[in-house]
Design an enzyme around this catalytic site. Structure first.
Site, PDB file in Angstrom:
ATOM      1  N   GLN A  92      36.833  45.902  47.632  1.00  0.00           N
ATOM      2  CA  GLN A  92      37.599  45.513  46.428  1.00  0.00           C
ATOM      3  C   GLN A  92      37.545  46.649  45.414  1.00  0.00           C
ATOM      4  O   GLN A  92      36.459  47.150  45.085  1.00  0.00           O
ATOM      5  CB  GLN A  92      37.054  44.216  45.806  1.00  0.00           C
ATOM      6  CG  GLN A  92      37.900  43.745  44.632  1.00  0.00           C
ATOM      7  CD  GLN A  92      37.471  42.384  44.064  1.00  0.00           C
ATOM      8  OE1 GLN A  92      36.477  41.809  44.492  1.00  0.00           O
ATOM      9  NE2 GLN A  92      38.225  41.890  43.102  1.00  0.00           N
ATOM     10  N   HIS A  98      43.325  39.110  43.666  1.00  0.00           N
ATOM     11  CA  HIS A  98      44.649  39.318  44.259  1.00  0.00           C
ATOM     12  C   HIS A  98      44.583  39.095  45.751  1.00  0.00           C
ATOM     13  O   HIS A  98      43.565  39.377  46.390  1.00  0.00           O
ATOM     14  CB  HIS A  98      45.185  40.725  43.954  1.00  0.00           C
ATOM     15  CG  HIS A  98      44.261  41.826  44.348  1.00  0.00           C
ATOM     16  ND1 HIS A  98      43.160  42.178  43.589  1.00  0.00           N
ATOM     17  CD2 HIS A  98      44.248  42.647  45.419  1.00  0.00           C
ATOM     18  CE1 HIS A  98      42.522  43.180  44.188  1.00  0.00           C
ATOM     19  NE2 HIS A  98      43.155  43.470  45.304  1.00  0.00           N
TER      20      HIS A  98
HETATM   21  P1  AMP Z   1      41.691  45.948  46.640  1.00  0.00           P
HETATM   22  O1  AMP Z   1      41.005  46.946  47.489  1.00  0.00           O
HETATM   23  O2  AMP Z   1      41.855  44.626  47.340  1.00  0.00           O
HETATM   24  O3  AMP Z   1      41.072  45.808  45.272  1.00  0.00           O
HETATM   25  O4  AMP Z   1      43.164  46.491  46.498  1.00  0.00           O
HETATM   26  C1  AMP Z   1      43.743  46.955  45.333  1.00  0.00           C
HETATM   27  C2  AMP Z   1      45.168  47.276  45.680  1.00  0.00           C
HETATM   28  O5  AMP Z   1      45.885  47.474  44.491  1.00  0.00           O
HETATM   29  C3  AMP Z   1      45.341  48.545  46.532  1.00  0.00           C
HETATM   30  O6  AMP Z   1      46.004  48.208  47.747  1.00  0.00           O
HETATM   31  C4  AMP Z   1      46.169  49.449  45.641  1.00  0.00           C
HETATM   32  O7  AMP Z   1      47.101  50.213  46.368  1.00  0.00           O
HETATM   33  C5  AMP Z   1      46.852  48.472  44.706  1.00  0.00           C
HETATM   34  N1  AMP Z   1      47.208  49.030  43.393  1.00  0.00           N
HETATM   35  C6  AMP Z   1      46.426  49.725  42.555  1.00  0.00           C
HETATM   36  N2  AMP Z   1      47.090  50.055  41.431  1.00  0.00           N
HETATM   37  C7  AMP Z   1      48.331  49.524  41.564  1.00  0.00           C
HETATM   38  C8  AMP Z   1      49.494  49.507  40.739  1.00  0.00           C
HETATM   39  N3  AMP Z   1      49.521  50.127  39.542  1.00  0.00           N
HETATM   40  N4  AMP Z   1      50.604  48.886  41.200  1.00  0.00           N
HETATM   41  C9  AMP Z   1      50.597  48.282  42.399  1.00  0.00           C
HETATM   42  N5  AMP Z   1      49.531  48.244  43.217  1.00  0.00           N
HETATM   43  C10 AMP Z   1      48.408  48.861  42.809  1.00  0.00           C
END
Ligand code: AMP
Ligand code: ZN
Length: 112
Positions: A92, A98
């Site tokens: 995470q 999310h």
């Molecule tokens: P996690 O590892 O589950 O916390 O995933 C976070 C996700 O958020 C990753 O897949 C990123 O590519 C995505 N992410 C981070 N910043 C943004 C942003 N500004 N807009 C869209 N997605 C994002």
């Protein structure tokens, strides 16, 4: 506001938002790991699954139903993956709850 997803939800940071209601927003992942890679995000800031309780866990059902609607919208009811990374060891990165929605492997990249 320090949370990047709260920023997106407040329309303070650009994102390709595909769906929004009073509880949820759905936007495209900026670094897609699948032809269709969306993030299903509660509008209320909750750090992670660890922070859910009896009062807030109802959002989960809404997130799953939003996923179902996204699958219908993209015509990929035949297969999609829902994933939540919870905590550092699971990868995470963004500490605003999310659900990753991934699919579209059988199709060309879609419009969104
Ligand atoms: P996690 O590892 O589950 O916390 O995933 C976070 C996700 O958020 C990753 O897949 C990123 O590519 C995505 N992410 C981070 N910043 C943004 C942003 N500004 N807009 C869209 N997605 C994002
Ligand atoms: Zn947040």
């Amino acid at each position: 506001m320090t949370c990047i997803f709260c920023h997106i939800i407040a329309h303070g940071l650009p994102a390709e938002i595909l769906y929004e209601d009073e509880d949820l927003a759905v936007f495209k992942d900026i670094n897609p790991a699948a032809p269709i890679h969306l993030l299903i995000v509660p509008k209320k800031h909750i750090d992670s699954v660890n922070a859910l309780d009896e009062k807030t866990a109802g959002i989960f059902a809404k997130m799953v139903l939003a996923a179902k609607r996204m699958a219908e919208r993209h015509g990929i009811q035949s297969g999609y993956r829902l994933m939540i990374n919870n905590g550092r060891e699971a990868g995470q990165v963004v500490y605003h709850l999310h659900m990753h929605f991934m699919g579209g492997w059988g199709r060309k990249p879609a419009k969104g």
